[in-house]
Design an enzyme around this catalytic site. Sequence first.
Site: not given
Ligand code: RB5
Length: 150
Positions: A8-9, A66-69, A71, A99-100, A110, A133-134, A137
């Site tokens: 994303d942006h 994305c920002g946190t990964g 979403g 494993h997964n 971020r 075994r994996h 699951r």
């Molecule tokens: C965008 O602002 C932010 O919400 C997105 O990049 C992400 O962190 C969502 O999980």
Amino acid sequence: MRIGFGCDHAAVEMKNILMDHLAGKGHECVDFGTDSSEHRADYPEKALAVAEAVKTGEIDKGVLCCGTGIGMMLAANKVPGIRAAVCGEPYSAELTVRHNNSNIITIGARVIGPELAKMVVDAFFEAEFEGGRHQERLDMITAIEEKYSK
Ligand code: RB5
């Protein structure tokens, strides 16, 4: 390996850095965008594009930033057969393949810097699924998907 990239942006630079890095290791890299940090790009749309490409076999695996990964992970995992994991260090990145059998890694641009992110994706793409075994699951996860897809 043929790897699809989406972001994303909030994570354009990270996506481009990881794409260059993995191309330099000999992978074939497919860019699903976005390319602009200025214009809003909603992560569920990019997650769906890359997850569907994994599902159809157009690409082998995906990298979503994305920002946190988080979403990206949540959205990609809505596609049956996708096992997306957000990873902020190499140990989890390795184990989510061993494993997964994860087929998508998500990165929080971020949360971690580019050098650590390169180590994370290297661990992901160098690991191999152990089966046994994996797999049993993972079959249980598939059964959950099937239970709620009716
Ligand atoms: C965008 O602002 C932010 O919400 C997105 O990049 C992400 O962190 C969502 O999980």
